[in-house]
Write an enzyme that holds these catalytic residues in place. Structure first.
Site, short mmCIF file in Angstrom:
data_model
loop_
_atom_site.label_atom_id
_atom_site.label_comp_id
_atom_site.label_asym_id
_atom_site.label_seq_id
_atom_site.Cartn_x
_atom_site.Cartn_y
_atom_site.Cartn_z
N ASP A 87 -2.00 56.38 106.23
CA ASP A 87 -2.68 57.61 106.59
C ASP A 87 -4.13 57.38 106.99
O ASP A 87 -4.69 58.12 107.79
CB ASP A 87 -2.62 58.56 105.38
N CYS A 137 -14.65 39.42 88.29
CA CYS A 137 -14.75 40.67 87.53
C CYS A 137 -13.66 40.76 86.48
O CYS A 137 -12.49 40.44 86.75
CB CYS A 137 -14.67 41.86 88.49
N GLY A 164 -3.79 67.14 109.39
CA GLY A 164 -3.78 68.50 109.87
C GLY A 164 -3.23 69.48 108.84
O GLY A 164 -3.30 69.29 107.67
N CYS A 171 -0.45 47.48 99.63
CA CYS A 171 -0.48 48.86 100.09
C CYS A 171 0.87 49.53 99.84
O CYS A 171 1.89 48.86 99.70
CB CYS A 171 -0.83 48.92 101.57
#
Length: 401
Positions: free
Chosen positions: A296, A339, A87, A280
């Site tokens: 979030d 990778c 917001g 995280c």
């Protein structure tokens, strides 16, 4: 970018020695007005969240605010970070943030560094706001998507009008009042094709701390990636071109968040942002009503951890649901392990794996092609810059840890 600022905090009566809490410090990402906003940006992921999380006019009460500050400050972390987002957080009146500073002073102890950052669309910033932000040492992040024609393509007010002019007025006010601020630019399907225009625009504004955020969202009705999302090819090309401009401008003269993180990895083996890290970020999200979520991008009923009015904040930060989400970052697909860049990007952000498979996290990132293209292009030069910093042939700026 998160700036440490010192706030003079009085010594609590009788507290001659700070008793440190032996747990990993974490920061708070706080949504005092929930998803409520005075803009109607088409690409906003937060306004379309579940209604039981909150909708309409959402405002954090002073009771929730006091409990939040008191509970967090009592942990006595050497650095206590409050990041205010939305917001649109400036929908809370200025008295709310003045009260925040009072509470931080009241419940803090000598020796704590307290940081307040405010991510805003800047529409409501005026002289009174800027004076407060300067005096209280807030770090302000202003959302701006580039020159007028790019910014106003998606960033419209509730009446459907562009907001560029109002944002620029706020930028000038921040400069006038010496408010510390940086910019956040969303890279969507339109802005991605204009790296030079955006780079020149931000540099001409005098911005030296820049965040670029990639936009990818899934339409909940169709399950398909939205048309305003940046494509992997677009984003890879954007990163490569901005990298060239950054190199020419001088890495020591300009902070670009993602590039700083990769450069830090080359220097120390550690990232400064969670996008590329092996786990995280260590923060929790606090909604206007005190509900807590692990990230979030995962403010969803199934990820609700609890509420700060019912459970101590340190217990919420260590909740099993949060730990489970953090551990999912380590679940890579076979393609990642094969990778050559896996150690650098580590599969990207968890939310960017969802567009390809919403039921699991151990799949490749939507931006896999972007990262491979960019890292193939840039890693030799990142390594060279790191060597120059180590040898002292290139000045190492303070924004690199």
């Amino acid at each position: 970018m998160f700036s440490k600022v010192n706030i003079d905090i009085p010594l609590e009566l009788g507290a001659a020695i700070i008793n440190m809490v032996f747990m990993r410090p974490f920061t708070l990402l706080i949504k005092p007005s929930g998803s409520d906003c005075n803009l109607n940006c088409r690409y906003c992921f937060y306004k379309d969240r579940a209604s039981d999380i909150g909708y309409g006019c959402q405002r954090m009460s002073y009771d929730v605010l006091e409990n939040l500050v008191k509970d967090y400050m009592k942990l006595k972390f050497p650095f206590s970070g409050f990041a205010w987002q939305g917001g649109e957080p400036t929908l809370m009146d200025l008295d709310f943030f003045k009260k925040t500073i009072e509470l931080q002073q009241k419940f803090g102890v000598l020796g704590q560094d307290v940081s307040n950052s405010l991510q805003t669309n800047a529409i409501l910033l005026n002289e009174e706001w800027c004076k407060f932000l300067r005096e209280s040492k807030f770090l302000v992040g202003i959302s701006i998507d580039g020159p007028k024609e790019l910014h106003d393509y998606y960033r419209l007010d509730l009446g459907g009008y562009g907001t560029f002019e109002k944002v620029m007025q706020a930028v000038e006010l921040c400069k006038e009042h010496k408010v510390e601020f940086n910019t956040l630019t969303l890279i969507n399907n339109v802005t991605a094709d204009h790296p030079d225009e955006i780079f020149d625009f931000l540099i001409d504004l005098g911005i030296r701390y820049i965040q670029f955020i990639s936009c990818v969202e899934v339409d909940p009705e169709t399950g398909q990636v939205t048309d305003f999302s940046v494509s992997p090819k677009q984003y890879g090309n954007f990163l490569c071109r901005v990298f060239d401009r950054w190199m020419k401008f001088g890495p020591q003269n300009l902070s670009i968040r993602d590039f700083d993180s990769i450069l830090n990895f080359c220097l120390s083996g550690r990232h400064t942002i969670c996008t590329f890290d092996r786990q995280c970020n260590n923060y929790i999200v606090i909604e206007h009503n005190g509900d807590v979520f692990p990230c979030d991008f995962f403010v969803d009923p199934k990820w609700r951890i609890g509420n700060i009015m019912e459970t101590p904040i340190e217990k919420l930060a260590a909740d099993a649901a949060k730990m489970d989400l953090m551990q999912n970052k380590r679940k890579l697909c076979n393609k990642c392990f094969a990778c050559r860049h896996v150690a650098v990007c580590w599969g990207g952000c968890l939310k960017d794996r969802i567009p390809l498979d919403p039921k699991k996290f151990n799949c490749e990132s939507y931006f896999c092609e972007s990262y491979r293209r960019f890292l193939d292009y840039s890693m030799p030069r990142f390594t060279k810059i790191a060597d120059q910093f180590r040898s002292g042939t290139l000045f190492r700026p303070n924004h690199l840890v």
